[in-house]
Design a protein around this motif. Structure first.
Motif, PDB file in Angstrom:
ATOM      1  N   GLY B  24      43.117  34.380  33.862  1.00  0.00           N
ATOM      2  CA  GLY B  24      42.232  33.217  33.912  1.00  0.00           C
ATOM      3  C   GLY B  24      41.418  33.089  35.187  1.00  0.00           C
ATOM      4  N   HIS B  25      41.596  34.004  36.145  1.00  0.00           N
ATOM      5  CA  HIS B  25      40.834  33.930  37.409  1.00  0.00           C
ATOM      6  C   HIS B  25      39.388  34.303  37.140  1.00  0.00           C
ATOM      7  CE1 HIS B  25      45.016  34.730  38.807  1.00  0.00           C
ATOM      8  NE2 HIS B  25      44.696  33.911  39.792  1.00  0.00           N
ATOM      9  N   ASP B  26      38.518  33.287  37.070  1.00  0.00           N
ATOM     10  CA  ASP B  26      37.142  33.627  36.704  1.00  0.00           C
ATOM     11  C   ASP B  26      36.128  33.365  37.816  1.00  0.00           C
ATOM     12  OD1 ASP B  26      37.185  30.880  36.637  1.00  0.00           O
ATOM     13  OD2 ASP B  26      36.474  30.693  34.571  1.00  0.00           O
ATOM     14  N   ARG B  27      36.609  32.947  38.979  1.00  0.00           N
ATOM     15  CA  ARG B  27      35.658  32.654  40.065  1.00  0.00           C
ATOM     16  C   ARG B  27      34.872  33.896  40.468  1.00  0.00           C
ATOM     17  NH1 ARG B  27      38.914  29.553  44.686  1.00  0.00           N
ATOM     18  NH2 ARG B  27      39.721  27.833  43.428  1.00  0.00           N
ATOM     19  N   SER B  70      36.222  42.380  35.242  1.00  0.00           N
ATOM     20  CA  SER B  70      36.849  41.649  36.335  1.00  0.00           C
ATOM     21  C   SER B  70      38.295  41.334  35.989  1.00  0.00           C
ATOM     22  CB  SER B  70      36.087  40.346  36.588  1.00  0.00           C
ATOM     23  OG  SER B  70      36.743  39.586  37.579  1.00  0.00           O
ATOM     24  N   LEU B  72      42.158  40.170  37.933  1.00  0.00           N
ATOM     25  CA  LEU B  72      42.990  39.903  39.107  1.00  0.00           C
ATOM     26  C   LEU B  72      44.467  39.873  38.762  1.00  0.00           C
ATOM     27  CD1 LEU B  72      40.074  38.530  39.730  1.00  0.00           C
ATOM     28  CD2 LEU B  72      41.294  37.346  41.540  1.00  0.00           C
ATOM     29  N   GLY B 101      37.977  42.842  41.395  1.00  0.00           N
ATOM     30  CA  GLY B 101      39.124  41.956  41.339  1.00  0.00           C
ATOM     31  C   GLY B 101      40.195  42.457  42.284  1.00  0.00           C
TER      32      GLY B 101
HETATM   33  C1  B12 Z   1      42.117  30.901  43.294  1.00  0.00           C
HETATM   34  C2  B12 Z   1      43.332  31.600  42.717  1.00  0.00           C
HETATM   35  C3  B12 Z   1      43.874  31.065  41.554  1.00  0.00           C
HETATM   36  C4  B12 Z   1      43.244  29.906  40.800  1.00  0.00           C
HETATM   37  C5  B12 Z   1      42.154  30.492  39.869  1.00  0.00           C
HETATM   38  C6  B12 Z   1      40.974  29.582  39.638  1.00  0.00           C
HETATM   39  C7  B12 Z   1      39.910  30.294  38.835  1.00  0.00           C
HETATM   40  N1  B12 Z   1      39.428  29.616  37.789  1.00  0.00           N
HETATM   41  O1  B12 Z   1      39.507  31.404  39.114  1.00  0.00           O
HETATM   42  C8  B12 Z   1      44.462  29.358  40.022  1.00  0.00           C
HETATM   43  C9  B12 Z   1      45.162  28.339  40.891  1.00  0.00           C
HETATM   44  C10 B12 Z   1      44.175  28.748  38.647  1.00  0.00           C
HETATM   45  C11 B12 Z   1      45.339  30.604  39.965  1.00  0.00           C
HETATM   46  C12 B12 Z   1      46.313  30.779  39.032  1.00  0.00           C
HETATM   47  C13 B12 Z   1      47.190  31.877  38.996  1.00  0.00           C
HETATM   48  N2  B12 Z   1      47.256  32.882  39.898  1.00  0.00           N
HETATM   49 CO1  B12 Z   1      45.954  33.109  41.227  1.00  0.00          CO
HETATM   50  N3  B12 Z   1      44.923  33.382  42.841  1.00  0.00           N
HETATM   51  C14 B12 Z   1      43.891  32.749  43.326  1.00  0.00           C
HETATM   52  C15 B12 Z   1      43.494  33.400  44.664  1.00  0.00           C
HETATM   53  C16 B12 Z   1      44.098  32.573  45.785  1.00  0.00           C
HETATM   54  C17 B12 Z   1      42.018  33.570  44.934  1.00  0.00           C
HETATM   55  C18 B12 Z   1      41.224  34.193  43.782  1.00  0.00           C
HETATM   56  C19 B12 Z   1      39.772  33.842  43.947  1.00  0.00           C
HETATM   57  O2  B12 Z   1      39.235  32.988  43.241  1.00  0.00           O
HETATM   58  N4  B12 Z   1      39.103  34.486  44.916  1.00  0.00           N
HETATM   59  C20 B12 Z   1      37.701  34.246  45.203  1.00  0.00           C
HETATM   60  C21 B12 Z   1      36.856  35.191  44.351  1.00  0.00           C
HETATM   61  C22 B12 Z   1      35.377  34.963  44.617  1.00  0.00           C
HETATM   62  O3  B12 Z   1      37.204  36.500  44.700  1.00  0.00           O
HETATM   63  P1  B12 Z   1      37.670  37.611  43.663  1.00  0.00           P
HETATM   64  O4  B12 Z   1      38.069  37.019  42.390  1.00  0.00           O
HETATM   65  O5  B12 Z   1      38.564  38.568  44.307  1.00  0.00           O
HETATM   66  O6  B12 Z   1      36.287  38.347  43.376  1.00  0.00           O
HETATM   67  C23 B12 Z   1      35.623  39.134  44.342  1.00  0.00           C
HETATM   68  C24 B12 Z   1      35.971  40.599  44.270  1.00  0.00           C
HETATM   69  O7  B12 Z   1      37.277  40.858  43.803  1.00  0.00           O
HETATM   70  C25 B12 Z   1      34.945  41.183  43.392  1.00  0.00           C
HETATM   71  N5  B12 Z   1      35.067  41.091  41.943  1.00  0.00           N
HETATM   72  C26 B12 Z   1      35.836  40.342  41.166  1.00  0.00           C
HETATM   73  N6  B12 Z   1      35.555  40.562  39.865  1.00  0.00           N
HETATM   74  C27 B12 Z   1      34.590  41.484  39.819  1.00  0.00           C
HETATM   75  C28 B12 Z   1      33.954  42.096  38.768  1.00  0.00           C
HETATM   76  C29 B12 Z   1      32.967  43.013  39.020  1.00  0.00           C
HETATM   77  C30 B12 Z   1      32.269  43.645  37.886  1.00  0.00           C
HETATM   78  C31 B12 Z   1      32.647  43.363  40.367  1.00  0.00           C
HETATM   79  C32 B12 Z   1      31.609  44.343  40.642  1.00  0.00           C
HETATM   80  C33 B12 Z   1      33.307  42.763  41.414  1.00  0.00           C
HETATM   81  C34 B12 Z   1      34.263  41.828  41.150  1.00  0.00           C
HETATM   82  O8  B12 Z   1      33.802  40.440  43.772  1.00  0.00           O
HETATM   83  C35 B12 Z   1      34.165  39.084  44.006  1.00  0.00           C
HETATM   84  C36 B12 Z   1      33.303  38.528  45.073  1.00  0.00           C
HETATM   85  O9  B12 Z   1      33.521  39.219  46.276  1.00  0.00           O
HETATM   86  C37 B12 Z   1      44.180  34.797  44.536  1.00  0.00           C
HETATM   87  C38 B12 Z   1      44.590  35.467  45.828  1.00  0.00           C
HETATM   88  C39 B12 Z   1      43.487  36.220  46.468  1.00  0.00           C
HETATM   89  N7  B12 Z   1      43.346  36.099  47.721  1.00  0.00           N
HETATM   90  O10 B12 Z   1      42.725  36.936  45.765  1.00  0.00           O
HETATM   91  C40 B12 Z   1      45.384  34.482  43.652  1.00  0.00           C
HETATM   92  C41 B12 Z   1      45.977  35.567  42.778  1.00  0.00           C
HETATM   93  C42 B12 Z   1      44.845  36.360  42.118  1.00  0.00           C
HETATM   94  N8  B12 Z   1      46.731  34.797  41.724  1.00  0.00           N
HETATM   95  C43 B12 Z   1      47.817  35.354  41.408  1.00  0.00           C
HETATM   96  C44 B12 Z   1      48.700  34.811  40.437  1.00  0.00           C
HETATM   97  C45 B12 Z   1      50.008  35.543  40.243  1.00  0.00           C
HETATM   98  C46 B12 Z   1      48.381  33.638  39.713  1.00  0.00           C
HETATM   99  C47 B12 Z   1      49.206  32.985  38.607  1.00  0.00           C
HETATM  100  C48 B12 Z   1      49.841  33.964  37.608  1.00  0.00           C
HETATM  101  C49 B12 Z   1      50.318  32.075  39.075  1.00  0.00           C
HETATM  102  C50 B12 Z   1      50.414  31.902  40.525  1.00  0.00           C
HETATM  103  N9  B12 Z   1      51.392  32.551  41.078  1.00  0.00           N
HETATM  104  O11 B12 Z   1      49.644  31.129  41.078  1.00  0.00           O
HETATM  105  C51 B12 Z   1      48.203  32.056  37.920  1.00  0.00           C
HETATM  106  C52 B12 Z   1      47.569  32.750  36.685  1.00  0.00           C
HETATM  107  C53 B12 Z   1      46.395  32.009  36.089  1.00  0.00           C
HETATM  108  C54 B12 Z   1      45.818  32.711  34.890  1.00  0.00           C
HETATM  109  N10 B12 Z   1      45.650  32.006  33.771  1.00  0.00           N
HETATM  110  O12 B12 Z   1      45.530  33.856  34.910  1.00  0.00           O
HETATM  111  C55 B12 Z   1      48.063  36.646  42.138  1.00  0.00           C
HETATM  112  C56 B12 Z   1      47.859  37.888  41.265  1.00  0.00           C
HETATM  113  C57 B12 Z   1      48.929  38.933  41.568  1.00  0.00           C
HETATM  114  C58 B12 Z   1      48.660  40.294  41.013  1.00  0.00           C
HETATM  115  N11 B12 Z   1      47.440  40.727  40.713  1.00  0.00           N
HETATM  116  O13 B12 Z   1      49.594  41.017  40.889  1.00  0.00           O
HETATM  117  C59 B12 Z   1      47.100  36.517  43.362  1.00  0.00           C
HETATM  118  C60 B12 Z   1      46.570  37.864  43.879  1.00  0.00           C
HETATM  119  C61 B12 Z   1      47.883  35.791  44.487  1.00  0.00           C
HETATM  120  C62 B12 Z   1      49.025  36.619  45.009  1.00  0.00           C
HETATM  121  N12 B12 Z   1      48.839  37.329  46.106  1.00  0.00           N
HETATM  122  O14 B12 Z   1      50.075  36.610  44.429  1.00  0.00           O
HETATM  123  N13 B12 Z   1      45.022  31.467  40.887  1.00  0.00           N
END
Ligand code: B12
Ligand SMILES: Nc1nc2c(ncn2[C@@H]2O[C@H](COP(=O)(O)OP(=O)(O)OP(=O)(O)O)[C@@H](O)[C@H]2O)c(=O)[nH]1
Ligand SMILES: [Mg+2]
Lengths: 312, 155
Positions: B24-27, B70, B72, B101
């Motif tokens: 569900g991580h769609d940010r 994407s 995560l 991701g």
């Molecule tokens: C915010 C967050 C949440 C929010 C999500 C809100 C939302 N609607 O997105 C909430 C609170 C709901 C949540 C819930 C959960 N989360 Co969460 N969450 C996070 C957190 C802290 C940040 C993610 C985020 O939004 N980052 C900001 C965005 C902008 O960055 P990003 O997604 O990484 O995207 C960037 C790059 O990755 C890349 N990118 C991403 N996608 C794509 C696609 C393409 C095509 C390209 C080119 C690039 C690209 O570009 C983006 C911009 O730079 C991460 C930890 C972390 N630091 O990443 C954990 C994390 C992802 N969550 C985690 C987990 C386990 C969960 C939960 C299962 C329960 C929990 N323990 O909290 C639930 C599951 C929810 C579900 N239904 O899937 C784990 C995943 C572990 C793993 N992969 O093994 C993480 C890594 C935390 C951790 N270290 O344990 N979460």
């Protein structure tokens, strides 16, 4: 994709090959050189399929309702092709095409083809190449065609020159919008749907709309009185009524001669779009740097230069 | 003769951004959608909870140049290859597949072998992704020699 010549492509489209239809669509909307050949191949099949236009303000539920309508037609065994237009950014030229997000329930149904289109600079709710895209769907053998407009709620009158049956969608929350709609969209709607009937205020919105329509209506009964319907894309309520009303309208168009009249207008519009695009592009290609220097130095005025280039 | 007044721009590239599986991580996906739109791409976003089938079918209908996946949640090793497999079955191997991701470095090379051309992690400057797409899309379409597609008919 193993697509070489235009005729190979058009034959595959005629056989209902979805990948070929998707590629033909790109050729047409990008105005690639083979587009004219496709127009020739596809036009014989045009004009037989009902084209349903969905217009209305942003967020009214056009896409969600389209998803429901597709479900309604699929239950009757009909294949549905849909074009969903979203606006291009005038600055970057890019676009977020998000209509599809609301129609996920048909994503893997092979009897449903949905294509997202960017308006690419066209004002009025559709894109310059919308007719070409429709002809692809007609040639591919779809039984119903749905066109969702950009969704401004105003000035979207172009859909009236593109679709056979225009559905104007609004919601109970948009009371003021209904006032605004009076001008353009009010005149082209063949159906008025108050969507989101599951939230309060739907009855009032429906009667407001009926009132507004009655104001603009003369005394003589019209051959088609646009019905005002309540619906909910969320619950599915009212969708079958809309589907049946669309069927009635299609019969009316075919039996009354109004369908032919509209088709003629559509062809005129398609021709007008083709000529304006092509003449403009060809003429602009004849503009040289020297022409611009001449303007800069006031050696000639824009009107005289323009007239000369158009004659060239 | 120079076309001084008509700037012949190339067609906008079309990109599908998709989130396979139950993550569900769609940010991050939304950030990418926005960035690509602002860089002149036509971006189709289909939301969360997409099956690989839905993604492949959408890519075909929309005739996209590239698909960005994407994820995560950690399921990328299963889901990404499923998508590339289904694209192949539809004769769509010319479509560029990239991803982003939370994807550990050691998985990136394995994914590449399975047809995921490039992976971008957190902190990647958005301009890097844009430049990569602009450079890669044209060249991939020009070099790949697809096999005959399994044709899917409208029924
Ligand atoms: C915010 C967050 C949440 C929010 C999500 C809100 C939302 N609607 O997105 C909430 C609170 C709901 C949540 C819930 C959960 N989360 Co969460 N969450 C996070 C957190 C802290 C940040 C993610 C985020 O939004 N980052 C900001 C965005 C902008 O960055 P990003 O997604 O990484 O995207 C960037 C790059 O990755 C890349 N990118 C991403 N996608 C794509 C696609 C393409 C095509 C390209 C080119 C690039 C690209 O570009 C983006 C911009 O730079 C991460 C930890 C972390 N630091 O990443 C954990 C994390 C992802 N969550 C985690 C987990 C386990 C969960 C939960 C299962 C329960 C929990 N323990 O909290 C639930 C599951 C929810 C579900 N239904 O899937 C784990 C995943 C572990 C793993 N992969 O093994 C993480 C890594 C935390 C951790 N270290 O344990 N979460
Ligand atoms: N309560 C309720 N919400 C609805 C209904 N139909 C659509 N929605 C919601 O309204 C929002 C917009 O729906 P869309 O179908 O995207 O509307 P649209 O008119 O296509 O929007 P644009 O294409 O952006 O102009 C979404 O959040 C839908 O879930 C309905 O009947 N009832
Ligand atoms: Mg919509």
């Amino acid at each position: 994709m193993p697509v070489k010549t235009g005729s190979d492509l058009s034959e595959r489209v005629r056989k209902g090959d979805i990948a070929a239809a998707a590629r033909a669509m790109s050729v047409v909307v990008d105005e690639r050189p083979e587009a004219d050949e496709l127009s020739k191949a596809f036009f014989p099949y045009s004009g037989r399929t009902q084209k349903i236009g969905l217009c209305g303000p942003p967020g009214a539920g056009k896409s969600s309702l389209a998803g429901r309508l597709i479900g309604f037609f699929r239950k009757q065994g009909l294949k549905v092709g849909m074009l969903a237009v979203d606006p291009s950014s005038p600055i970057s030229g890019g676009a977020f095409l998000g209509d599809r997000l609301r129609i996920q329930e048909h994503a893997t149904d092979s009897g449903v083809f949905i294509r997202s289109l960017a308006s690419r600079g066209m004002i009025g709710g559709v894109s310059h190449t919308i007719f070409g895209a429709i002809h692809v769907l007609e040639a591919a053998g779809f039984d119903k065609i749905i066109v969702e407009t950009v969704g401004t709620g105003q000035d979207e009158v172009e859909i009236g020159r593109v679709a056979d049956s225009v559905v104007s969608v609004t919601t109970p929350q948009l009371g003021d919008e209904i006032q605004a709609m009076k001008a353009g969209v009010m005149e082209i709607g063949d159906f008025f749907v108050v969507n989101k009937a599951d939230i309060p205020g739907a009855d009032k919105a429906i009667s407001d709309l009926k009132g507004a329509l009655a104001l603009g209506r003369g005394h003589a009964p019209k051959p088609w009185e646009p019905p005002v319907l309540g619906a909910s894309a969320a619950s599915g309520e009212g969708v079958a009524e809309l589907g049946r009303a669309l069927e009635r309208h299609w019969n009316f168009l075919r039996q009354s001669g109004e369908g032919k009249r509209r088709l003629r207008e559509q062809h005129r519009e398609e021709l007008s779009l083709y000529i304006s695009r092509r003449a403009y592009r060809d003429a602009m290609r004849r503009v040289s740097d020297k022409n611009l220097d001449d303007l800069l130095e006031h050696r000639i005025d824009p009107a005289s230069l323009g007239a000369r280039i158009l004659r060239a | 003769m120079v076309a001084g007044a008509l700037e012949e721009t190339r067609r906008p590239y079309r990109i599908l951004i998709a989130k396979p599986g139950l993550d569900g991580h769609d940010r991050g996906a939304k950030v990418i959608v926005r960035a690509l739109r602002d860089a002149g791409f036509e971006v189709i976003y289909t939301g969360i909870r997409q099956t690989p089938e839905m993604i492949a079918q959408t890519a075909m209908q929309e005739d996209v140049d590239a698909i960005g996946l994407s994820l995560l949640s950690g399921a990328h090793m299963t889901l990404f290859p499923q998508v590339t497999q289904l694209l192949k079955a539809r004769g769509l191997e010319r479509v560029l597949v990239f991803g982003g991701g939370i994807i550990p470095d050691e998985d990136v090379a394995k994914l590449k072998k399975k047809g995921v051309d490039r992976v971008f992690g957190p902190g990647t400057p958005l301009s890097t992704i844009v430049d990569y797409l602009n450079a890669s899309i044209g060249s991939k379409a020009a070099t790949s020699k697809p096999k005959k597609a399994t044709r899917s008919k409208a029924r």
